[in-house]
Design a protein around this motif. Structure first.
Motif, PDB file in Angstrom:
ATOM      1  N   HIS A  26       3.966   2.268   2.409  1.00 21.83           N
ATOM      2  CA  HIS A  26       2.873   2.407   1.706  1.00 21.83           C
ATOM      3  C   HIS A  26       1.687   1.511   2.328  1.00 21.83           C
ATOM      4  O   HIS A  26       2.188   0.322   2.913  1.00 21.83           O
ATOM      5  CB  HIS A  26       2.951   1.733   0.288  1.00 21.83           C
ATOM      6  CG  HIS A  26       2.015   1.554  -0.470  1.00 21.83           C
ATOM      7  ND1 HIS A  26       1.049   2.468  -1.016  1.00 21.83           N
ATOM      8  CD2 HIS A  26       1.376   0.135  -0.941  1.00 21.83           C
ATOM      9  CE1 HIS A  26       0.180   1.772  -1.812  1.00 21.83           C
ATOM     10  NE2 HIS A  26       0.354   0.476  -1.699  1.00 21.83           N
ATOM     11  N   VAL A  27       0.511   2.041   2.673  1.00 21.78           N
ATOM     12  CA  VAL A  27      -0.546   1.203   3.062  1.00 21.78           C
ATOM     13  C   VAL A  27      -1.293   0.260   2.127  1.00 21.78           C
ATOM     14  O   VAL A  27      -1.866   1.142   1.106  1.00 21.78           O
ATOM     15  CB  VAL A  27      -1.611   2.039   3.778  1.00 21.78           C
ATOM     16  CG1 VAL A  27      -2.419   1.212   4.427  1.00 21.78           C
ATOM     17  CG2 VAL A  27      -1.070   2.904   4.701  1.00 21.78           C
ATOM     18  N   HIS A  28      -1.309  -0.799   2.047  1.00 23.38           N
ATOM     19  CA  HIS A  28      -2.091  -1.750   0.905  1.00 23.38           C
ATOM     20  C   HIS A  28      -3.459  -1.298   0.859  1.00 23.38           C
ATOM     21  O   HIS A  28      -4.405  -0.971   1.969  1.00 23.38           O
ATOM     22  CB  HIS A  28      -1.788  -3.193   1.397  1.00 23.38           C
ATOM     23  CG  HIS A  28      -0.212  -3.624   1.166  1.00 23.38           C
ATOM     24  ND1 HIS A  28       0.366  -3.761  -0.166  1.00 23.38           N
ATOM     25  CD2 HIS A  28       0.619  -4.040   2.029  1.00 23.38           C
ATOM     26  CE1 HIS A  28       1.614  -3.957   0.157  1.00 23.38           C
ATOM     27  NE2 HIS A  28       1.734  -4.254   1.437  1.00 23.38           N
ATOM     28  N   PHE A  29      -3.994  -1.598  -0.382  1.00 26.41           N
ATOM     29  CA  PHE A  29      -5.507  -1.165  -0.540  1.00 26.41           C
ATOM     30  C   PHE A  29      -6.308  -2.004   0.302  1.00 26.41           C
ATOM     31  O   PHE A  29      -7.284  -1.387   0.767  1.00 26.41           O
ATOM     32  CB  PHE A  29      -5.621  -1.595  -2.019  1.00 26.41           C
ATOM     33  CG  PHE A  29      -7.016  -1.611  -2.400  1.00 26.41           C
ATOM     34  CD1 PHE A  29      -7.617  -0.253  -2.435  1.00 26.41           C
ATOM     35  CD2 PHE A  29      -7.961  -2.474  -2.597  1.00 26.41           C
ATOM     36  CE1 PHE A  29      -9.188   0.186  -2.641  1.00 26.41           C
ATOM     37  CE2 PHE A  29      -9.231  -2.223  -3.032  1.00 26.41           C
ATOM     38  CZ  PHE A  29     -10.007  -1.082  -3.063  1.00 26.41           C
ATOM     39  N   LYS A  30      -6.082  -3.093   0.713  1.00 23.72           N
ATOM     40  CA  LYS A  30      -7.030  -4.099   1.509  1.00 23.72           C
ATOM     41  C   LYS A  30      -7.038  -3.282   2.986  1.00 23.72           C
ATOM     42  O   LYS A  30      -8.014  -3.411   3.520  1.00 23.72           O
ATOM     43  CB  LYS A  30      -6.578  -5.435   1.347  1.00 23.72           C
ATOM     44  CG  LYS A  30      -6.801  -6.328   0.368  1.00 23.72           C
ATOM     45  CD  LYS A  30      -6.385  -7.701   0.353  1.00 23.72           C
ATOM     46  CE  LYS A  30      -6.676  -8.497  -1.011  1.00 23.72           C
ATOM     47  NZ  LYS A  30      -6.300  -9.924  -1.089  1.00 23.72           N
ATOM     48  N   THR A  31      -5.969  -3.147   3.380  1.00 23.14           N
ATOM     49  CA  THR A  31      -5.873  -2.343   4.597  1.00 23.14           C
ATOM     50  C   THR A  31      -6.459  -1.083   4.724  1.00 23.14           C
ATOM     51  O   THR A  31      -7.309  -0.902   5.560  1.00 23.14           O
ATOM     52  CB  THR A  31      -4.353  -2.167   5.065  1.00 23.14           C
ATOM     53  OG1 THR A  31      -3.610  -3.172   4.929  1.00 23.14           O
ATOM     54  CG2 THR A  31      -4.345  -1.475   6.638  1.00 23.14           C
ATOM     55  N   LYS A  32      -6.329  -0.349   3.623  1.00 19.26           N
ATOM     56  CA  LYS A  32      -7.103   0.931   3.624  1.00 19.26           C
ATOM     57  C   LYS A  32      -8.844   0.716   3.618  1.00 19.26           C
ATOM     58  O   LYS A  32      -9.505   1.432   4.181  1.00 19.26           O
ATOM     59  CB  LYS A  32      -6.650   1.835   2.138  1.00 19.26           C
ATOM     60  CG  LYS A  32      -5.468   2.338   2.400  1.00 19.26           C
ATOM     61  CD  LYS A  32      -5.272   3.321   1.400  1.00 19.26           C
ATOM     62  CE  LYS A  32      -4.063   4.308   1.399  1.00 19.26           C
ATOM     63  NZ  LYS A  32      -3.646   5.174   0.484  1.00 19.26           N
ATOM     64  N   GLU A 481      -5.153   3.325  -6.325  1.00 19.50           N
ATOM     65  CA  GLU A 481      -4.764   2.541  -5.523  1.00 19.50           C
ATOM     66  C   GLU A 481      -3.959   1.253  -6.059  1.00 19.50           C
ATOM     67  O   GLU A 481      -3.214   0.822  -5.783  1.00 19.50           O
ATOM     68  CB  GLU A 481      -5.432   2.448  -4.169  1.00 19.50           C
ATOM     69  CG  GLU A 481      -5.663   3.600  -3.162  1.00 19.50           C
ATOM     70  CD  GLU A 481      -4.319   4.004  -2.583  1.00 19.50           C
ATOM     71  OE1 GLU A 481      -3.506   2.852  -2.567  1.00 19.50           O
ATOM     72  OE2 GLU A 481      -4.163   5.157  -2.014  1.00 19.50           O
ATOM     73  N   GLN A 482      -5.227   0.755  -6.822  1.00 22.08           N
ATOM     74  CA  GLN A 482      -4.719  -0.406  -7.614  1.00 22.08           C
ATOM     75  C   GLN A 482      -3.829  -0.193  -8.569  1.00 22.08           C
ATOM     76  O   GLN A 482      -3.157  -0.937  -8.591  1.00 22.08           O
ATOM     77  CB  GLN A 482      -6.340  -1.046  -8.248  1.00 22.08           C
ATOM     78  CG  GLN A 482      -7.401  -1.521  -7.097  1.00 22.08           C
ATOM     79  CD  GLN A 482      -8.737  -1.742  -7.756  1.00 22.08           C
ATOM     80  OE1 GLN A 482      -8.892  -1.341  -8.697  1.00 22.08           O
ATOM     81  NE2 GLN A 482      -9.046  -2.738  -7.155  1.00 22.08           N
ATOM     82  N   GLU A 485      -0.480  -0.255  -6.799  1.00 24.99           N
ATOM     83  CA  GLU A 485       0.087  -1.518  -6.200  1.00 24.99           C
ATOM     84  C   GLU A 485       0.680  -2.390  -7.289  1.00 24.99           C
ATOM     85  O   GLU A 485       1.392  -3.133  -7.246  1.00 24.99           O
ATOM     86  CB  GLU A 485      -1.085  -2.157  -5.508  1.00 24.99           C
ATOM     87  CG  GLU A 485      -1.483  -1.372  -4.234  1.00 24.99           C
ATOM     88  CD  GLU A 485      -2.061  -2.338  -3.067  1.00 24.99           C
ATOM     89  OE1 GLU A 485      -2.317  -3.405  -3.297  1.00 24.99           O
ATOM     90  OE2 GLU A 485      -2.100  -1.664  -2.216  1.00 24.99           O
ATOM     91  N   PRO A 488       4.269  -0.007  -8.883  1.00 30.87           N
ATOM     92  CA  PRO A 488       4.836   0.862  -7.809  1.00 30.87           C
ATOM     93  C   PRO A 488       5.472   2.224  -8.447  1.00 30.87           C
ATOM     94  O   PRO A 488       5.521   3.043  -7.426  1.00 30.87           O
ATOM     95  CB  PRO A 488       5.756  -0.068  -7.118  1.00 30.87           C
ATOM     96  CG  PRO A 488       5.392  -1.614  -7.457  1.00 30.87           C
ATOM     97  CD  PRO A 488       4.733  -1.438  -8.849  1.00 30.87           C
ATOM     98  N   ARG A 491       3.621   5.466  -7.904  1.00 30.16           N
ATOM     99  CA  ARG A 491       3.180   6.026  -6.632  1.00 30.16           C
ATOM    100  C   ARG A 491       3.567   7.495  -6.426  1.00 30.16           C
ATOM    101  O   ARG A 491       2.792   8.495  -6.081  1.00 30.16           O
ATOM    102  CB  ARG A 491       3.731   5.385  -5.528  1.00 30.16           C
ATOM    103  CG  ARG A 491       3.095   3.881  -5.248  1.00 30.16           C
ATOM    104  CD  ARG A 491       3.657   3.199  -3.891  1.00 30.16           C
ATOM    105  NE  ARG A 491       3.137   1.882  -4.166  1.00 30.16           N
ATOM    106  CZ  ARG A 491       3.697   0.766  -3.856  1.00 30.16           C
ATOM    107  NH1 ARG A 491       4.885   0.974  -3.121  1.00 30.16           N
ATOM    108  NH2 ARG A 491       3.388  -0.510  -3.832  1.00 30.16           N
TER     109      ARG A 491
END
Length: 497
Positions: A26-32, A481-482, A485, A488, A491
């Motif tokens: 899973h790619v975290h929202f901040k990274t995206k 996305e939020q 997270e 979980p 997802r």
């Protein structure tokens, strides 16, 4: 040689094509968000990197479609998203017509499809760059060749390499956003291009060739704010309130463009909220319930991008034929006569998109010709949107079968029915294909309506429709996305890792 053996031979080659690595989890929202912003900034930087060796008299082959095709004329990203969407059109049509036999529900065939699409994008980058140079739309700078002491052919090769590099950069930037960011790179670049055009359409003092001052004959500014300042400070209010004045203010003054912009914005936001919600319940957790939404615009607005790209490529072919010496087809007014890159007669005139309300006013063309063009344009937009919408849901895992599999994996079921993937798929078949057809027809008709009214900045009604819808989709994806997270377990149902 059997089809299976051909696919087995192609798979290793397609898998070796350069690709952006998929995230392992899973790619975290901040990274995206970080990747999306970084690619957006890089895109704006690249649109301001000029092509070295380009002559000032060069012409933009996609001038009428620039906001939708993204990129920037004369920059290293000259080609924009054109090769990506053209390759997607060709491959979807070949698979949809069963000429290329691929089962897109099979992960192996899906991988082959994606690899073939990337290979076809690279081919389209090469072909489009070559056509623009050989068709003399991109001209080499002869003075620069003399200054450097090289041949003109060397400058042409330098231009070709730059355009090709720009196309490849757009390809991988789109892939980065799709895998590591929010939404898709194609959508992001369209939003950036049209937003920029609308900012120019509000504030720019550059002259607007479609808005001429009724008394001085000078071109009014492009920007709505400076244009209205010019109108209200130089034209008598009594004349503006009369018949001729109101007609002038409605079209040349930008009032219709402003009203069209507001109207399209409201309609798209309202329609995006329309959906059929299929109730779900967890098979193991009592009281755990949810809903699977099938939105009216289920296939999103990307089919419109494919339709417009198809139209743009047809127009490009017509323009190249008009300027060529090909026997019978070349320079043939029955196929299409072009003036300043715009089709004014022949078949290409009737297949050309309508850029604004000024094209609906009788003048050079008779009312009957304009009416026929409107009918053909509506038919192309509506039928094309339906066809590509149906292809799109199958190639992106949004069809009934894939949705049923996703619901089954999440542990959910439809209340009142046994927990069986075949049952869920049959229920999805009642809704998804029909809503896809209705939504495709609606979005095609709305795109045509937006073109008839025009919008601020001459960005094109279709461009505004795409922008509003893409931004709304990005907002929904951010919310999803939020939620994933915070919860979980959601997802799997939401299609995440």
């Amino acid at each position: 040689m059997s089809e299976a053996s051909i696919k087995d031979r192609l798979e290793p080659f397609l898998n070796r094509l350069p690709a952006v690595a998929k995230p392992k989890g899973h790619v975290h929202f901040k990274t995206k968000l970080m990747w999306t912003i970084a690619i957006l900034l890089l895109y704006f930087v690249l649109t301001n990197v000029p092509l070295f060796g380009l002559h000032p008299d060069s012409r933009d082959l996609f001038a009428m479609y620039r906001t939708i095709m993204a990129g920037e004329f004369g920059s290293i990203v000259q080609l924009g998203i054109g090769p990506i969407v053209t390759a997607s059109i060709i491959l979807q049509l070949l698979v949809g017509a069963d000429i290329i036999k691929l089962d897109l529900s099979d992960p192996k065939d899906q991988s082959i499809f994606q690899g073939a699409q990337k290979l076809l994008v690279l081919v389209m980058i090469t072909m489009t760059a070559a056509l623009q140079l050989l068709g003399r739309f991109l001209l080499p700078n002869y003075e620069l060749a003399g200054t450097l002491g090289v041949s003109v052919s060397a400058v042409i090769w330098i231009l070709f390499i730059q355009v090709a590099i720009g196309g490849i950069l757009i390809l991988f930037m789109d892939e980065i956003v799709s895998k590591w960011g929010i939404g898709s790179g194609v959508g992001l670049f369209i939003v950036a291009s049209i937003s920029q055009a609308m900012v120019v359409g509000l504030f720019s003092w550059e002259p607007d060739p479609f808005a001429i001052h009724p008394f001085t004959g000078a071109a009014l500014p492009v920007g709505l704010i400076p244009k209205w300042h010019e109108i209200f400070t130089t034209i008598d209010m009594g004349w503006l309130l009369g018949g001729d004045g109101l007609f002038f203010f409605l079209l040349s003054g930008g009032l219709m463009a402003l009203l069209g912009t507001i109207l399209i914005f409201i309609i798209v936001v309202y329609v995006e909220s329309m959906r059929v919600e299929i109730p779900l319940a967890h098979s193991a957790v009592r009281g755990a319930r949810g809903k699977f939404p099938v939105k009216l615009i289920y296939a999103s607005v990307l089919p419109i991008i494919l339709v417009m790209a198809l139209v743009a490529n047809i127009q490009m072919g017509g323009m190249l034929l008009w300027e060529s010496d090909v026997p019978i087809l070349g320079n043939n007014p029955m196929i299409g006569e072009f003036i300043d890159g715009v089709a004014v007669s022949g078949l290409m005139y009737y297949l050309a998109p309508i850029a604004g309300p000024h094209e609906l006013i009788p003048g050079v063309h008779e009312p009957g010709q304009i009416l026929l063009r409107v009918i053909i344009y509506l038919a192309v937009m509506i039928i094309g949107s339906i066809v590509f919408a149906l292809f799109w849901i199958e190639t992106t895992g949004m069809g009934p079968k894939k949705v049923a599999e996703r619901i089954q994996r999440s542990g959910m079921q439809i209340p009142g029915y046994r927990r069986d993937i075949g049952v869920v798929e049959n229920i999805m078949k009642r809704y998804i294909p029909n809503i896809t057809i209705i939504g495709g027809a609606f979005i095609g008709a709305l795109a045509a309506l937006a073109s008839f009214t025009g919008i601020i900045g001459h960005a094109g009604g279709t461009g505004l429709l795409l922008t509003v819808s893409i931004i709304y989709k990005m907002y929904e994806q951010i919310a999803k996305e939020q939620m994933s997270e915070m919860h979980p377990m959601m997802r799997t149902l939401l299609g995440g890792e």
